[in-house]
Structures are given as structure tokens and as C-alpha cells.
Design an enzyme around this catalytic site. Structure first.
Site, PDB file in Angstrom:
ATOM      1  N   ARG A 164       0.834  -1.222   0.000  1.00 50.15           N
ATOM      2  CA  ARG A 164       0.000   0.000   0.000  1.00 50.15           C
ATOM      3  C   ARG A 164       0.862   1.263   0.000  1.00 50.15           C
ATOM      4  NH1 ARG A 164      -1.986  -3.275  -1.287  1.00 50.15           N
ATOM      5  NH2 ARG A 164      -3.691  -4.525  -0.517  1.00 50.15           N
ATOM      6  N   SER A 239     -11.495  -0.414   3.042  1.00 52.91           N
ATOM      7  CA  SER A 239     -10.691  -0.525   4.277  1.00 52.91           C
ATOM      8  C   SER A 239     -10.234   0.859   4.696  1.00 52.91           C
ATOM      9  CB  SER A 239      -9.455  -1.393   4.042  1.00 52.91           C
ATOM     10  OG  SER A 239      -9.851  -2.664   3.654  1.00 52.91           O
ATOM     11  N   GLU A 336      -5.544   4.147   5.618  1.00 59.74           N
ATOM     12  CA  GLU A 336      -5.306   3.891   4.194  1.00 59.74           C
ATOM     13  C   GLU A 336      -6.001   5.001   3.400  1.00 59.74           C
ATOM     14  OE1 GLU A 336      -5.832  -0.231   2.731  1.00 59.74           O
ATOM     15  OE2 GLU A 336      -6.989   0.668   1.107  1.00 59.74           O
TER      16      GLU A 336
HETATM   17  C1  LIG Z   1     -15.910  -0.480  -1.499  1.00 57.81           C
HETATM   18  C2  LIG Z   1     -14.443  -0.219  -1.687  1.00 57.81           C
HETATM   19  C3  LIG Z   1     -13.565  -1.296  -1.777  1.00 57.81           C
HETATM   20  C4  LIG Z   1     -12.196  -1.082  -1.963  1.00 57.81           C
HETATM   21  N1  LIG Z   1     -11.362  -2.165  -2.047  1.00 57.81           N
HETATM   22  C5  LIG Z   1     -10.033  -1.984  -2.213  1.00 57.81           C
HETATM   23  C6  LIG Z   1      -9.153  -3.110  -2.316  1.00 57.81           C
HETATM   24  O1  LIG Z   1      -9.579  -4.260  -2.301  1.00 57.81           O
HETATM   25  N2  LIG Z   1      -7.828  -2.875  -2.457  1.00 57.81           N
HETATM   26  C7  LIG Z   1      -7.305  -1.597  -2.513  1.00 57.81           C
HETATM   27  O2  LIG Z   1      -6.089  -1.455  -2.648  1.00 57.81           O
HETATM   28  N3  LIG Z   1      -8.125  -0.517  -2.431  1.00 57.81           N
HETATM   29  C8  LIG Z   1      -9.468  -0.679  -2.283  1.00 57.81           C
HETATM   30  N4  LIG Z   1     -10.294   0.413  -2.180  1.00 57.81           N
HETATM   31  C9  LIG Z   1      -9.711   1.776  -2.198  1.00 57.81           C
HETATM   32  C10 LIG Z   1      -9.750   2.469  -3.568  1.00 57.81           C
HETATM   33  O3  LIG Z   1     -10.713   1.913  -4.400  1.00 57.81           O
HETATM   34  C11 LIG Z   1      -8.404   2.433  -4.277  1.00 57.81           C
HETATM   35  O4  LIG Z   1      -7.409   3.024  -3.471  1.00 57.81           O
HETATM   36  C12 LIG Z   1      -8.425   3.165  -5.615  1.00 57.81           C
HETATM   37  O5  LIG Z   1      -7.239   2.945  -6.326  1.00 57.81           O
HETATM   38  C13 LIG Z   1      -8.669   4.667  -5.482  1.00 57.81           C
HETATM   39  O6  LIG Z   1      -8.911   5.166  -6.796  1.00 57.81           O
HETATM   40  P1  LIG Z   1      -9.604   6.564  -7.032  1.00 57.81           P
HETATM   41  O7  LIG Z   1      -9.508   6.855  -8.478  1.00 57.81           O
HETATM   42  O8  LIG Z   1     -10.965   6.552  -6.455  1.00 57.81           O
HETATM   43  O9  LIG Z   1      -8.624   7.528  -6.228  1.00 57.81           O
HETATM   44  P2  LIG Z   1      -8.998   8.787  -5.314  1.00 57.81           P
HETATM   45  O10 LIG Z   1      -9.733   8.316  -4.119  1.00 57.81           O
HETATM   46  O11 LIG Z   1      -9.613   9.851  -6.125  1.00 57.81           O
HETATM   47  O12 LIG Z   1      -7.529   9.238  -4.878  1.00 57.81           O
HETATM   48  C14 LIG Z   1      -6.745   8.421  -4.025  1.00 57.81           C
HETATM   49  C15 LIG Z   1      -5.319   9.000  -3.956  1.00 57.81           C
HETATM   50  O13 LIG Z   1      -4.693   8.881  -5.241  1.00 57.81           O
HETATM   51  C16 LIG Z   1      -4.311  10.178  -5.723  1.00 57.81           C
HETATM   52  N5  LIG Z   1      -4.547  10.169  -7.164  1.00 57.81           N
HETATM   53  C17 LIG Z   1      -5.686   9.828  -7.815  1.00 57.81           C
HETATM   54  N6  LIG Z   1      -5.502   9.885  -9.152  1.00 57.81           N
HETATM   55  C18 LIG Z   1      -4.219  10.268  -9.338  1.00 57.81           C
HETATM   56  C19 LIG Z   1      -3.419  10.525 -10.488  1.00 57.81           C
HETATM   57  N7  LIG Z   1      -3.894  10.387 -11.724  1.00 57.81           N
HETATM   58  N8  LIG Z   1      -2.135  10.940 -10.290  1.00 57.81           N
HETATM   59  C20 LIG Z   1      -1.614  11.084  -9.056  1.00 57.81           C
HETATM   60  N9  LIG Z   1      -2.323  10.858  -7.924  1.00 57.81           N
HETATM   61  C21 LIG Z   1      -3.600  10.455  -8.063  1.00 57.81           C
HETATM   62  C22 LIG Z   1      -5.199  11.160  -4.981  1.00 57.81           C
HETATM   63  O14 LIG Z   1      -4.617  12.441  -4.921  1.00 57.81           O
HETATM   64  C23 LIG Z   1      -5.271  10.489  -3.620  1.00 57.81           C
HETATM   65  O15 LIG Z   1      -4.073  10.737  -2.928  1.00 57.81           O
HETATM   66  C24 LIG Z   1     -11.683   0.235  -2.016  1.00 57.81           C
HETATM   67  C25 LIG Z   1     -12.580   1.334  -1.943  1.00 57.81           C
HETATM   68  C26 LIG Z   1     -13.936   1.104  -1.796  1.00 57.81           C
HETATM   69  C27 LIG Z   1     -14.862   2.272  -1.743  1.00 57.81           C
END
Ligand SMILES: Cc1cc2nc3c(=O)[nH]c(=O)nc-3n(C[C@H](O)[C@H](O)[C@H](O)COP(=O)(O)OP(=O)(O)OC[C@H]3O[C@@H](n4cnc5c(N)ncnc54)[C@H](O)[C@@H]3O)c2cc1C
Length: 341
Positions: A164, A239, A336
Site C-alpha cells: 500500500r 478498508s 489507508e
Molecule cells: C468499497 C471499496 C472497496 C475497496 N477495495 C479496495 C481493495 O480491495 N484494495 C485496494 O487497494 N483498495 C481498495 N479500495 C480503495 C480504492 O478503491 C483504491 O485506493 C483506488 O485505487 C482509489 O482510486 P480513485 O480513483 O478513487 O482515487 P482517489 O480516491 O480519487 O484518490 C486516491 C489517492 O490517489 C491520488 N490520485 C488519484 N488519481 C491520481 C493521479 N492520476 N495521479 C496522481 N495521484 C492520483 C489522490 O490524490 C489520492 O491521494 C476500495 C474502496 C472502496 C470504496
């Protein structure tokens, strides 16, 4: 590219919580991204990069700077020997990419099915699930480097991936990812060693000993639906905490005190402690809630928010969980989910 003002951010997050961004823009090309960064620099604004908003908790007061929402689209497939390089723009939806890779018979990301969010955010926290981390498939990452104001291409090694964690968290806000290349293969093998996945196939009637790529995707989706809240109904970011890594010695001490404690040995000798088990069995958090925020009944690592809940309510509940874990185990757990304010 249009810079908007006072845009409510809750609608862009899976927690459905958060006040307004002082400035907000959608970027659909690398040029627009460079323009947005220039606008921010000129006006001395703080930046926040938003993908699908599924790993953030935004303060009720909102964000006083510029929020740049990544909307770059497009996916290309290029053959490279028995491998295929899948080059995906950062604004593509992660699970759509997994679905199309599985459909094309490409191995390497199938266990990461149904994780919400965008492609660009996947390397940021090195998303992982069911015995697989995205770092094992990332070939290279293209990003805008805010320090040099130039685009760079980073190899897998340069991304400094760990559990992570990655360069993009270590040097937070420096890199804005616009494209990720994944190295997948048509000649792979499914990975069904993870406990829940193995149990799923063993429990089929008759038991499945040689599941296909799409069987694995279906299994992971099924397991997730039974365990995780529907983020289209509940406010959540999955999480809320990372599983803590402790020394082998510390883990033995904990085992003496709590014989059922679950841990996974890491290559460096440390042990990754299953925090969900600790919360459920040692900290007795089942059913715990603080106003509109609650510990999810089927998975204690997950915090859910009722419609209308405030960020402060989620934070108070998270603090209570952190306090309980510290008191019972001496471990300082870390979030996280990113707190944005
Ligand atoms: C129901 C649920 C289940 C999940 N299960 C998992 C799992 O099994 N495993 C896991 O690892 N995660 C899980 N997650 C967490 C999440 O889905 C991941 O971390 C995902 O990659 C976040 O993507 P996002 O586009 O929504 O990022 P955001 O929430 O929009 O951003 C997250 C971070 O990434 C940065 N960021 C986003 N896009 C960029 C970019 N293009 N360049 C630079 N920085 C950027 C943001 O600034 C922030 O710091 C879960 C979330 C939910 C709601």
C-alpha cells in the site's frame, strides 16, 4: 478547460462527504493538465488530484485550493512477445480495464476485480486484494512532474512499490499520473492461493480445481459482494486502515497473548497483522458507531457512513478504533484513506 469555483466535492467521492473546492476543474488531455497546474502555480494554490474519490475523506469545510479531476481516457493494446502491454489513460475506470483484460484472455490483474476508482490511482497506493498487488503488473507510469514541470516516464522499479505504498505517496503531490502501462500475458496461470479464493472454489459443487481466468474474476466479485458494502448505497472508502506490519518478535508476543491472531509473514521478516481480526476479536468493535458513522458489520476494517453523515463523525470513529488497537496491542495503526482538508 474551465476552472469552476465552489464545487461541492461530496458528489465526487464514494463516502459522499465533503464541502466545496475553492477551485475545481476536469482535465481530459495532458495539455489541459499542464494548463491547470500553471493556473494553480500562478495563483499560489494548493493542489489536490482527484480520481474516482474512493480512497479519500474530504473535510466538511472542503478544500481551499484547486482540485484537478483526472478524466483522461483511452486504452491501447500492444503485443510484445507472449506479453501484451496495455496502455491505459489515468481517467479510465479500473474495473472496466480489468473486465476487458479478462475478456481478452490476459492474465495479471484478475484478482483485482471490482476495486472502485481509476487507473491513475491504482499505482498510488499499489492497490491489492486476494493475493495480488498491482505492482506485479505495472510496466511503466507516465506522469507530470510538478517539480520539473515536465512529463516523465517511470519504470516499475522507479515507482518504489511496497505494501500500500509507492513513490507517489512517498513524494506526495509531486507526480500527476496520466497513463499507466501494464504488462499482462496470454500464457499466465490463475492465482487462487489466497484463503478466501481457494475456499470459494473448493466449496463449488463439484469443487473446481482448474478455474479459468473469468471464473477467477467472477469468484472475486462474488466474494467481494458478500463481504464489502455496496458503495453505491453506503458512504465508504473500503478498508479505512492499512494492515500493520510488525517485527517477527512483536508478532510472537502478540500470539502469546492472543493465540488466534492472524498474520502473514513478509519477505523482509516482518509480519503483516490482519487488522480486521484484531478489531473483531480483541477490540470488540462490532456494532460500534459514532453518530452517522459505523463499523461495517461484515468487515471491521471498513467504516460506513449514513447519508448526511459528517466527515468529523467518521474521523471520531476512526480515532476510537486507533485508540482501542493501541491500548490492546501497542500497535499504532495508520489510515489507508487520505484525509483531505
Ligand atoms: C468499497 C471499496 C472497496 C475497496 N477495495 C479496495 C481493495 O480491495 N484494495 C485496494 O487497494 N483498495 C481498495 N479500495 C480503495 C480504492 O478503491 C483504491 O485506493 C483506488 O485505487 C482509489 O482510486 P480513485 O480513483 O478513487 O482515487 P482517489 O480516491 O480519487 O484518490 C486516491 C489517492 O490517489 C491520488 N490520485 C488519484 N488519481 C491520481 C493521479 N492520476 N495521479 C496522481 N495521484 C492520483 C489522490 O490524490 C489520492 O491521494 C476500495 C474502496 C472502496 C470504496
Amino acid at each position: 478547460m474551465k476552472i469552476q469555483e465552489n464545487i461541492s466535492l461530496g458528489q465526487y467521492t464514494t463516502f459522499q462527504i465533503g464541502g466545496p473546492a475553492r477551485f475545481f476543474c476536469n482535465v481530459t488531455t495532458e495539455d489541459e493538465l499542464a494548463q491547470a497546474v500553471k493556473f494553480g502555480k500562478k495563483n499560489r494554490l494548493r493542489f489536490f488530484i482527484l480520481g474516482g474519490g474512493s480512497n479519500v475523506l474530504i473535510s466538511d469545510e472542503g478544500y481551499p485550493g484547486l482540485v484537478i479531476k483526472i478524466e483522461l481516457k483511452g486504452v491501447e493494446y500492444k503485443k510484445k512477445g507472449s506479453a501484451v502491454i496495455v496502455s491505459a489513460a489515468a481517467g479510465e475506470l479500473w474495473d472496466e480495464l480489468v473486465a476487458s483484460a479478462v475478456e481478452r484472455g490476459l492474465y495479471g490483474i484478475e484478482n483485482l476485480s471490482a476495486i472502485p476508482g481509476t487507473v491513475g490511482a491504482a499505482p498510488v497506493q499499489n492497490i491489492g486484494a486476494y493475493g495480488m498487488d498491482v505492482s506485479s503488473s505495472v510496466y511503466k507510469v507516465r506522469a507530470f512532474d510538478r517539480k520539473t514541470m515536465k512529463y516523465v516516464e517511470l519504470s516499475n522499479e522507479e515507482c518504489c512499490f511496497a505494501y500500500r505504498d509507492s513513490l507517489f505517496l512517498q513524494d506526495r503531490r509531486r507526480y500527476i499520473i496520466t497513463r499507466v502501462d501494464f504488462k499482462l500475458t496470454t500464457k499466465g496461470k490463475v492465482n487462487i492461493k489466497y484463503k478466501d479464493v481457494a475456499a470459494y472454489f473448493a466449496s463449488r459443487k463439484p469443487p473446481m480445481s482448474e478455474p479459468t481466468l473469468s471464473d477467477v474474476r467472477d469468484a472475486v466479485i462474488d466474494i467481494r459482494w458478500n463481504k464489502l458494502p455496496d458503495w453505491k448505497k453506503w458512504g465508504t472508502a473500503g478498508s479505512f486502515f492499512k494492515n500493520p506490519l510488525v517485527s517477527g518478535r512483536k508478532f510472537k508476543q502478540l500470539q502469546k497473548k492472543y493465540p488466534g491472531i492472524v498474520g502473514y509473514p513478509e519477505p523482509d521478516g516482518r509480519v503483516k497483522v490482519a487488522l480486521g481480526w484484531v478489531l473483531d476479536n480483541i477490540c470488540e468493535v462490532k456494532g460500534l458507531c459514532h453518530d452517522g458513522a459505523a463499523v461495517y458489520e461484515k468487515q471491521a476494517l471498513v467504516i460506513v457512513a449514513k447519508p448526511g453523515a459528517k466527515a468529523g463523525e467518521v474521523v471520531n470513529l476512526a480515532k476510537e478504533l486507533m485508540k482501542r488497537v493501541k491500548e490492546k496491542t501497542g500497535i499504532q495503526i495508520t489510515g489507508e484513506v487520505e484525509w483531505v482538508n
